[in-house]
Motif scaffolding. Structure first.
Motif, PDB file in Angstrom:
ATOM      1  N   PRO A 138      -9.806   2.870  59.992  1.00  0.00           N
ATOM      2  CA  PRO A 138     -10.947   1.943  60.068  1.00  0.00           C
ATOM      3  C   PRO A 138     -12.093   2.340  59.136  1.00  0.00           C
ATOM      4  CG  PRO A 138     -10.135   2.445  62.266  1.00  0.00           C
ATOM      5  CD  PRO A 138      -9.465   3.396  61.335  1.00  0.00           C
ATOM      6  N   ILE A 139     -12.328   3.668  58.992  1.00  0.00           N
ATOM      7  CA  ILE A 139     -13.378   4.120  58.087  1.00  0.00           C
ATOM      8  C   ILE A 139     -12.981   3.808  56.645  1.00  0.00           C
ATOM      9  CG2 ILE A 139     -14.613   6.139  57.239  1.00  0.00           C
ATOM     10  CD1 ILE A 139     -15.468   5.327  59.996  1.00  0.00           C
ATOM     11  N   ALA A 140     -11.695   4.011  56.316  1.00  0.00           N
ATOM     12  CA  ALA A 140     -11.222   3.683  54.967  1.00  0.00           C
ATOM     13  C   ALA A 140     -11.341   2.176  54.714  1.00  0.00           C
ATOM     14  CB  ALA A 140      -9.781   4.140  54.794  1.00  0.00           C
ATOM     15  N   PHE A 141     -10.981   1.385  55.712  1.00  0.00           N
ATOM     16  CA  PHE A 141     -11.103  -0.073  55.583  1.00  0.00           C
ATOM     17  C   PHE A 141     -12.567  -0.474  55.420  1.00  0.00           C
ATOM     18  CE2 PHE A 141     -11.600  -4.263  57.634  1.00  0.00           C
ATOM     19  CZ  PHE A 141     -10.766  -5.011  56.814  1.00  0.00           C
ATOM     20  N   ASP A 142     -13.425   0.166  56.188  1.00  0.00           N
ATOM     21  CA  ASP A 142     -14.863  -0.070  56.074  1.00  0.00           C
ATOM     22  C   ASP A 142     -15.360   0.235  54.664  1.00  0.00           C
ATOM     23  OD1 ASP A 142     -17.647   1.479  56.135  1.00  0.00           O
ATOM     24  OD2 ASP A 142     -17.730   0.008  57.757  1.00  0.00           O
ATOM     25  N   TYR A 143     -14.890   1.363  54.103  1.00  0.00           N
ATOM     26  CA  TYR A 143     -15.297   1.766  52.745  1.00  0.00           C
ATOM     27  C   TYR A 143     -14.794   0.761  51.701  1.00  0.00           C
ATOM     28  CZ  TYR A 143     -15.720   4.778  48.612  1.00  0.00           C
ATOM     29  OH  TYR A 143     -16.037   5.292  47.380  1.00  0.00           O
ATOM     30  N   ILE A 144     -13.556   0.323  51.852  1.00  0.00           N
ATOM     31  CA  ILE A 144     -12.977  -0.639  50.900  1.00  0.00           C
ATOM     32  C   ILE A 144     -13.726  -1.965  50.959  1.00  0.00           C
ATOM     33  CG2 ILE A 144     -10.913  -1.982  50.383  1.00  0.00           C
ATOM     34  CD1 ILE A 144      -9.272   0.435  51.343  1.00  0.00           C
ATOM     35  N   ILE A 145     -14.070  -2.411  52.169  1.00  0.00           N
ATOM     36  CA  ILE A 145     -14.807  -3.672  52.324  1.00  0.00           C
ATOM     37  C   ILE A 145     -16.169  -3.575  51.638  1.00  0.00           C
ATOM     38  CG2 ILE A 145     -15.967  -5.166  53.986  1.00  0.00           C
ATOM     39  CD1 ILE A 145     -12.992  -5.622  53.827  1.00  0.00           C
ATOM     40  N   ARG A 146     -16.859  -2.446  51.817  1.00  0.00           N
ATOM     41  CA  ARG A 146     -18.161  -2.259  51.160  1.00  0.00           C
ATOM     42  C   ARG A 146     -18.008  -2.318  49.645  1.00  0.00           C
ATOM     43  NH1 ARG A 146     -21.922   0.173  54.826  1.00  0.00           N
ATOM     44  NH2 ARG A 146     -20.906   0.795  56.771  1.00  0.00           N
ATOM     45  N   PHE A 147     -16.983  -1.608  49.144  1.00  0.00           N
ATOM     46  CA  PHE A 147     -16.765  -1.577  47.700  1.00  0.00           C
ATOM     47  C   PHE A 147     -16.377  -2.964  47.186  1.00  0.00           C
ATOM     48  CE2 PHE A 147     -16.782   1.998  44.827  1.00  0.00           C
ATOM     49  CZ  PHE A 147     -16.287   1.454  43.649  1.00  0.00           C
ATOM     50  N   ALA A 148     -15.560  -3.685  47.964  1.00  0.00           N
ATOM     51  CA  ALA A 148     -15.148  -5.027  47.552  1.00  0.00           C
ATOM     52  C   ALA A 148     -16.356  -5.967  47.495  1.00  0.00           C
ATOM     53  CB  ALA A 148     -14.097  -5.571  48.516  1.00  0.00           C
ATOM     54  N   PHE A 149     -17.248  -5.886  48.481  1.00  0.00           N
ATOM     55  CA  PHE A 149     -18.460  -6.698  48.459  1.00  0.00           C
ATOM     56  C   PHE A 149     -19.318  -6.357  47.241  1.00  0.00           C
ATOM     57  CE2 PHE A 149     -18.015  -7.851  53.039  1.00  0.00           C
ATOM     58  CZ  PHE A 149     -18.285  -9.202  52.892  1.00  0.00           C
ATOM     59  N   LEU A 150     -19.454  -5.074  46.955  1.00  0.00           N
ATOM     60  CA  LEU A 150     -20.268  -4.646  45.818  1.00  0.00           C
ATOM     61  C   LEU A 150     -19.717  -5.205  44.508  1.00  0.00           C
ATOM     62  CD1 LEU A 150     -22.470  -2.931  44.501  1.00  0.00           C
ATOM     63  CD2 LEU A 150     -20.912  -0.969  44.632  1.00  0.00           C
ATOM     64  N   LEU A 151     -18.404  -5.028  44.290  1.00  0.00           N
ATOM     65  CA  LEU A 151     -17.801  -5.528  43.049  1.00  0.00           C
ATOM     66  C   LEU A 151     -17.806  -7.048  42.997  1.00  0.00           C
ATOM     67  CD1 LEU A 151     -14.783  -3.075  42.607  1.00  0.00           C
ATOM     68  CD2 LEU A 151     -17.028  -2.980  41.547  1.00  0.00           C
ATOM     69  N   SER A 152     -17.658  -7.698  44.146  1.00  0.00           N
ATOM     70  CA  SER A 152     -17.692  -9.166  44.171  1.00  0.00           C
ATOM     71  C   SER A 152     -19.079  -9.676  43.793  1.00  0.00           C
ATOM     72  CB  SER A 152     -17.309  -9.681  45.558  1.00  0.00           C
ATOM     73  OG  SER A 152     -16.004  -9.283  45.895  1.00  0.00           O
ATOM     74  N   PHE A 153     -20.117  -9.041  44.321  1.00  0.00           N
ATOM     75  CA  PHE A 153     -21.475  -9.433  43.963  1.00  0.00           C
ATOM     76  C   PHE A 153     -21.702  -9.265  42.464  1.00  0.00           C
ATOM     77  CE2 PHE A 153     -22.068  -9.923  48.257  1.00  0.00           C
ATOM     78  CZ  PHE A 153     -23.385 -10.128  48.634  1.00  0.00           C
ATOM     79  N   SER A 154     -21.153  -8.168  41.904  1.00  0.00           N
ATOM     80  CA  SER A 154     -21.321  -7.925  40.473  1.00  0.00           C
ATOM     81  C   SER A 154     -20.475  -8.889  39.648  1.00  0.00           C
ATOM     82  CB  SER A 154     -20.935  -6.473  40.140  1.00  0.00           C
ATOM     83  OG  SER A 154     -21.759  -5.559  40.821  1.00  0.00           O
ATOM     84  N   PHE A 155     -19.264  -9.158  40.101  1.00  0.00           N
ATOM     85  CA  PHE A 155     -18.354 -10.014  39.338  1.00  0.00           C
ATOM     86  C   PHE A 155     -18.876 -11.437  39.246  1.00  0.00           C
ATOM     87  CE2 PHE A 155     -14.524 -12.675  38.943  1.00  0.00           C
ATOM     88  CZ  PHE A 155     -13.959 -12.096  37.811  1.00  0.00           C
ATOM     89  N   TRP A 156     -19.384 -11.943  40.368  1.00  0.00           N
ATOM     90  CA  TRP A 156     -19.894 -13.315  40.378  1.00  0.00           C
ATOM     91  C   TRP A 156     -21.407 -13.375  40.145  1.00  0.00           C
ATOM     92  CZ3 TRP A 156     -15.752 -12.958  44.245  1.00  0.00           C
ATOM     93  CH2 TRP A 156     -14.622 -13.668  43.860  1.00  0.00           C
ATOM     94  N   ASP A 157     -21.977 -12.256  39.759  1.00  0.00           N
ATOM     95  CA  ASP A 157     -23.393 -12.181  39.380  1.00  0.00           C
ATOM     96  C   ASP A 157     -24.292 -12.702  40.496  1.00  0.00           C
ATOM     97  OD1 ASP A 157     -25.448 -11.489  37.724  1.00  0.00           O
ATOM     98  OD2 ASP A 157     -25.475 -13.382  36.639  1.00  0.00           O
ATOM     99  N   VAL A 158     -24.032 -12.228  41.708  1.00  0.00           N
ATOM    100  CA  VAL A 158     -24.846 -12.587  42.864  1.00  0.00           C
ATOM    101  C   VAL A 158     -25.903 -11.505  43.068  1.00  0.00           C
ATOM    102  CG1 VAL A 158     -24.832 -13.102  45.334  1.00  0.00           C
ATOM    103  CG2 VAL A 158     -22.895 -13.783  43.900  1.00  0.00           C
ATOM    104  N   LYS A 159     -27.110 -11.900  43.405  1.00  0.00           N
ATOM    105  CA  LYS A 159     -28.164 -10.920  43.643  1.00  0.00           C
ATOM    106  C   LYS A 159     -27.802 -10.030  44.824  1.00  0.00           C
ATOM    107  CE  LYS A 159     -32.049 -13.543  41.748  1.00  0.00           C
ATOM    108  NZ  LYS A 159     -33.398 -14.107  42.032  1.00  0.00           N
TER     109      LYS A 159
END
Length: 903
Positions: free
Chosen positions: A150-171
């Motif tokens: 669950p901690i690994a999944f939590d970490y991956i979700i955080r990283f995925a959100f971060l890269l998604s915000f950067s990829f789609w240029d979301v503030k």
């Protein structure tokens, strides 16, 4: 429930917990004692409720008198015995004042309960309590491995959100809120639900083996899991420092508390029956019942373990002192010389910061600049100095842990020396008893003392395990960093040396673990095969899901950057076919064995060889298709390599999948033609349509033949023929328009495609050749409308690609017609010039990044029309705008050749 038990628990809890000066440690001990005693009749929650709620009120003399009247003699004696046990524990922790207070309380209760003459009853309860405590302390320990996924999944979700915000240029204003509240809340709720199910299953399993009350349940976390948690924590803190809000301090304390909360209260783990049985059978050494000869063996065994641990300790400390001093001296040497200055260290830290920041923000230019800054010699010196300091810290941790080891080892040696001293006397008395034949209590007493010291030594020796594990972990970490230092230092000479060190390290690991790795690979292969066969159809359907998601996101939610999902889908399809060919057995009972031969027992089956080759070629082909979809280099080469060799391998496939070999060669030829036709179609070569028609026609004839002569053909042949037919049908003209509509809808994020389809209808190379002026004018008019309407908003769409190809095909056909007829068509070449200029107009919108293959056509047409100067001017305008250096050099050579020609 037995009501007196509740009353006894309430009375003794109120009595003990309100003793003045009772420390928290003794309260915890007494609480555990009460839990152990009453757990057979009361639940843990009931015990805690009585302890917490009832014991909070003071007990009065009136309450004591009521108890004296209502309690039985056994219950009264037990209360006195329980307080006597608490007094013994107070004496162990050397709290003499508290011991006196408890002693006075025992005297008061003994008098109040009229137990002055009931010493035997009190002693009986004391012995029973002692036995209960002994059983409770020595109950089997069942360890459940804590899961950190669950901690690994939590970490991956955080990283995925971060890269998604950067990829789609979301503030990233709301990213902190997601990280602080939403993601942990979802994770903990999920863990709570799953944890309840796991706990219920664990209790059910333990009930089948006597009940959970018989065991001490512990959740364990391995060293590797702690390492991953440290990685998650440190990298998350570093990333939070890189973000605009820089909440790294909050991340440090928040994530530390979050991980602690998970490991302490929300941990999950499933106990398997095999693991439970293994732990129950692996019983520890019980030193209470050792005989005279058995305790001799235990003394030797414990001394051996202690000596072994001491030898390892000395080796670890010596290695750590040597390597730690060496790396730290290297660090001092680098800092003392002019090789690196403090300014260089600041620049190195700045490059690390900027490069990492560029990575999480998907800023390619800044990332490349950071990599360039980190690639010089100064940065390499800074890296080696930082690694040297980290390596020294790891080895220092090993040396510092020696103090803890020495304290534990002294306890073990003291207990063993006492055990050996008692054992010497024990042996003498034992020999006398053997001669006289009389038993003495002195021998039993000495045996008990030896066993007690051995118990103390065993308990102390168990404490050495974690210390040695700690030392081994940091020693291995230090050696690993030292190896990294060697590899980094070798880069000062050449990168080849660094790769050599790395290869030697990898080869050494493989050599010493080859047996384990081989078994794991085989077991993984078998497990994968079984899972693949069970879920094969679902996995195949899943390969299309990325395309569905891409279409839905693009058309309904107007998400632009979804092309990569199509590439992912193509790759998954190839991976599925590859796994199907490799993992599936492909057994056909009617056909029999493939490639049955006398030498099949001694060498690899030729059929398996070609089957595996085909699987690899299919995977390479889908990777090439993936690259082609993303317009990356190497795509065409991979497709040519894959489908070209597939055309060759198909002859062998047809040979092995038929019993009549000449028919097999024909089948192989048909499939070979189809694969080459697919290659030509993908690369837009001439002849693709003819080969497609040949492949689909022959395959449609072969399928009924295969079904009729079923025993002559393997079932795989049917599947290959069906695949050939489906691929051919996919490229039929009748399906071109539906595919085109879907592609236009995807490109333009709408299903309103009728007007755009009109652009296609008016722009056809064939209509340009037949109707000439009128058709071309209408086509260019529609093309201009589309350019004005959509511009570069949706990128290089299918419309632009088709228009460019149609104009190029018409110009090429016109030029070929002029060359073959050796006459300058007064109407055709000018039209071709108009078409090619329209194509260049489209390609110029995208800076000639797409389909830049017909750029020399304009100059060729102008030369054919005798307009040499305009041809030169055309090339001189186009060449500076190109980004492909190779094609630019080709056009420059063509330009020079035109200039050198005589007018």
């Amino acid at each position: 429930m037995d009501v007196p038990h509740k009353q006894v628990l309430e009375f003794i809890a109120r009595l003990a917990y309100n003793i003045p000066g009772l420390s928290g440690e003794l309260k915890l001990y007494f609480s555990q004692f009460l839990t152990a005693h009453f757990s057979k009749t009361l639940s843990k929650e009931q015990i805690e409720d009585i302890e917490n709620r009832r014991a909070s009120s003071l007990i009065t003399e009136e309450d004591k008198k009521k108890v004296a009247l209502s309690f039985s003699i056994e219950h009264k004696a037990w209360c006195v015995a329980a307080l006597a046990r608490l007094q013994d524990q107070a004496e162990k922790v050397d709290d003499r004042i508290l011991s006196r207070r408890i002693g006075k309380l025992i005297e008061e209760l003994t008098a109040l309960f009229s137990l002055t003459d009931q010493h035997s009853v009190i002693q009986k309860e004391k012995d029973q309590i002692e036995q209960e405590i002994l059983v409770f302390q020595n109950r089997p320990i069942i360890k459940i491995q804590t899961k950190i996924w669950p901690i690994a999944f939590d970490y991956i979700i955080r990283f995925a959100f971060l890269l998604s915000f950067s990829f789609w240029d979301v503030k990233k204003d709301y990213l902190g809120l997601l990280n602080i509240l939403f993601i942990p809340l979802v994770t903990l709720i999920s863990v709570y639900i799953i944890g309840k199910a796991h706990k219920k299953a664990n209790l059910k399993l333990l009930d089948a083996y006597g009940g959970a009350a018989m065991y001490k349940i512990e959740y364990s976390v391995s060293v590797n899991q702690y390492t991953w948690l440290a990685f998650f924590l440190s990298s998350s803190i570093f990333i939070s420092y890189l973000l605009p809000d820089r909440l790294h301090i909050l991340a440090l304390f928040g994530l530390s508390f979050y991980y602690f909360l998970y490991l302490r209260y929300f941990r999950i783990g499933r106990l398997g029956e095999n693991d439970l049985v293994r732990q129950l059978e692996n019983k520890g050494l019980d030193t209470r019942k050792l005989t005279v000869d058995e305790n001799d063996e235990v003394i030797v065994a414990l001394e051996t373990k202690l000596n072994s641990a001491t030898s390892r300790l000395e080796a670890y400390v010596l290695e750590s002192a040597l390597f730690g001093a060496l790396t730290f001296s290297g660090f001092l040497q680098i800092m003392a010389t002019d090789l690196v200055s403090f300014k260089d260290l600041e620049d190195f830290a700045s490059y690390i910061f900027s490069t990492a920041q560029a990575f999480i923000h998907l800023d390619g230019a800044q990332f490349d600049a950071g990599i360039i800054g980190l690639s010089n010699k100064k940065s390499l010196f800074c890296l080696v100095s930082a690694q040297s300091l980290i390596c020294s810290i790891f080895f220092l941790a090993v040396i510092a842990s020696r103090l803890r080891f020495s304290d534990i080892a002294d306890k073990v040696r003291t207990a063993l020396n006492l055990a050996k001293a008692y054992n010497t006397k024990e042996e003498v008395l034992h020999d006398e008893q053997e001669i006289s034949g009389k038993t003495t209590k002195r021998l039993e007493l000495l045996t008990a003392k030896v066993n007690e010291q051995l118990r103390q030594a065993t308990l102390a020796l168990e404490e050495i395990g974690p210390v040695m594990q700690y030392m081994e972990y940091f020693r291995n970490a230090g050696i690993l960093v030292f190896l990294i230092i060697l590899i980094s230092s070798s880069l000062f000479i050449t990168s080849i040396l660094g790769w050599t060190f790395l290869a030697l390290t990898f080869a050494t690991y493989l050599y010493f673990n080859r047996s384990t790795i081989n078994i794991r690979i085989k077991s993984f292969f078998l497990t994968s095969r079984i899972a693949f066969i069970k879920q094969g159809y679902w996995l195949f359907a899943a390969t299309f899901l990325p395309q569905v998601f891409a279409f839905v996101l693009r058309v309904f939610f107007h998400v632009r950057d979804t092309n990569f999902l199509f590439a992912v889908s193509y790759f998954l399809m190839g991976l599925y076919v590859f796994a199907w060919l490799i993992l599936a057995a492909h057994v056909d009972g009617q056909f029999g064995e493939i490639d049955a031969s006398k030498s099949e027992q001694t060498r690899l089956s030729r059929w398996k060889f070609f089957k595996n080759i085909l699987a690899v070629l299919v995977l390479i082909g889908t990777i090439g298709l993936t690259l082609k979809h993303q317009h990356l280099q190497g795509a065409n080469e991979m497709l040519i390599l894959s489908l070209g060799f597939v055309g060759i391998v198909m002859f062998f496939i047809g040979y092995y999948l038929t019993k009549t070999k000449w028919i097999g060669f024909i089948c192989g030829w048909v499939m070979s033609v189809s694969s080459i036709g697919a290659l030509f179609k993908l690369l837009h070569f001439d002849g693709a349509e003819e080969m497609r028609l040949i492949g689909i026609s022959c395959a449609m004839v072969m399928v009924p033949l295969i079904v009729w002569k079923r025993k002559t053909f393997h079932s795989l042949m049917v599947r290959f023929c069906v695949a050939t037919i489906l691929i051919g049908i996919y490229f039929l003209p009748i399906f071109e328009k539906p595919k085109l509509k879907l592609q236009i809808a995807y490109d333009h994020e709408t299903f309103g495609t009728n007007e755009i389809l009109g652009v296609f209808e008016k722009n056809s190379a064939d209509s340009f050749l037949e109707q000439r002026d009128k058709a071309l004018e209408e086509g260019i008019s529609k093309s201009d409308w589309y350019i004005q309407q959509y511009g570069t908003r949706y990128g290089f769409t299918e419309v632009y690609r088709t228009l460019a190809l149609e104009y190029g095909d018409f110009a090429t056909a016109a030029l070929e017609s002029a060359k073959t007829s050796h006459t300058n068509d007064s109407t055709l070449l000018p039209l071709a010039l108009k078409a090619i200029k329209q194509e260049n107009k489209i390609l110029k919108l995208f800076k000639f990044k797409f389909l830049a293959i017909d750029l020399a056509l304009e100059s060729d047409i102008l030369l054919a029309m005798g307009r040499r100067e305009e041809a030169i001017e055309s090339l001189e305008k186009i060449i500076p705008q190109l980004t492909d250096d190779e094609y630019k050099e080709y056009l420059k050579a063509k330009l020079n050749a035109i200039k050198e020609q005589n007018p």
